[in-house]
Scaffold this motif. Sequence first.
Motif, PDB file in Angstrom:
ATOM      1  N   LEU A  40      -0.039   4.804   3.110  1.00  0.00           N
ATOM      2  CA  LEU A  40      -1.248   4.167   3.913  1.00  0.00           C
ATOM      3  C   LEU A  40      -1.037   4.872   5.312  1.00  0.00           C
ATOM      4  CD1 LEU A  40      -3.762   2.527   4.249  1.00  0.00           C
ATOM      5  CD2 LEU A  40      -2.041   0.484   5.025  1.00  0.00           C
ATOM      6  N   ARG A  41      -2.185   5.208   5.857  1.00  0.00           N
ATOM      7  CA  ARG A  41      -2.204   5.946   7.198  1.00  0.00           C
ATOM      8  C   ARG A  41      -2.249   4.343   8.087  1.00  0.00           C
ATOM      9  NH1 ARG A  41      -2.092  10.196   9.587  1.00  0.00           N
ATOM     10  NH2 ARG A  41      -2.926  11.223   7.640  1.00  0.00           N
ATOM     11  N   CYS A  42      -1.209   4.467   9.244  1.00  0.00           N
ATOM     12  CA  CYS A  42      -1.354   3.224  10.214  1.00  0.00           C
ATOM     13  C   CYS A  42      -1.165   3.954  11.514  1.00  0.00           C
ATOM     14  CB  CYS A  42      -0.119   2.532   9.817  1.00  0.00           C
ATOM     15  SG  CYS A  42       0.045   1.745   8.306  1.00  0.00           S
ATOM     16  N   PHE A  76       1.019  -1.158  -0.115  1.00  0.00           N
ATOM     17  CA  PHE A  76      -0.219  -0.031  -0.108  1.00  0.00           C
ATOM     18  C   PHE A  76       0.990   1.313  -0.079  1.00  0.00           C
ATOM     19  CE2 PHE A  76      -2.272  -3.296   2.247  1.00  0.00           C
ATOM     20  CZ  PHE A  76      -3.510  -3.245   1.748  1.00  0.00           C
ATOM     21  N   VAL A 130       2.394   7.715   8.046  1.00  0.00           N
ATOM     22  CA  VAL A 130       2.165   7.268   6.882  1.00  0.00           C
ATOM     23  C   VAL A 130       3.437   7.091   6.264  1.00  0.00           C
ATOM     24  CG1 VAL A 130       1.103   8.461   4.596  1.00  0.00           C
ATOM     25  CG2 VAL A 130       0.217   9.038   7.070  1.00  0.00           C
ATOM     26  N   ASP A 177     -10.627  -0.039   5.652  1.00  0.00           N
ATOM     27  CA  ASP A 177      -9.602   1.169   5.498  1.00  0.00           C
ATOM     28  C   ASP A 177      -8.723   1.026   6.853  1.00  0.00           C
ATOM     29  OD1 ASP A 177     -10.598   2.224   3.290  1.00  0.00           O
ATOM     30  OD2 ASP A 177     -12.240   3.575   4.257  1.00  0.00           O
TER      31      ASP A 177
END
Length: 176
Positions: A73-75, A70, A83, A104
């Motif tokens: 992708l915000r984690c 990804f 990110v 999401d």
Amino acid sequence: MGPITMATTLTAPSSLEDFLKLPEEKPALEFFDGQIYQKPMPKRQHSILQFEIASGIHQLTKPEKIAYAFPELRCPFAGRSIVSDVVILTWEHIDFNSAGEVTDDVLVPPGWIIEILSPDQNSGLVIRKILFSLEQGGQLVWRIDPPDRSVVAFYPDRLPKSLQGSDPLPVLQGIP
């Protein structure tokens, strides 16, 4: 980049939950050690590397349901929200809804993170994010330095390794 200065109408959040309620920005905002940081806007070389790496990993891992790559992708996990340029999640860490679509939210530390340095990026913050991710359960991080044409591989259980030229790049266990 250092912490961003919040406008007078927007105060810095006191928690990850408050941060996640803020509207998304471009480039992305990250919440780390109680401060908000804005990622630098990627330039062409950075974008090409990000796309090619994510695409290559994705082509190797998706058909066999091993992992998924990804970009951006915000984690959010362990009180922070990062990110990374590319996040690789193994299949067991990817949640799907009843329609078989990827959900999401990612609430676990990614197994493999790739950070591509930008010229105006705060390298100290990048290293702190790398170490934090590994401390929280991450297994591998690549820090790519495009001008130096090098990759530093970080692991949770041993010293980092600097790689250049034809040095083989390590991948997450289970990935061909």
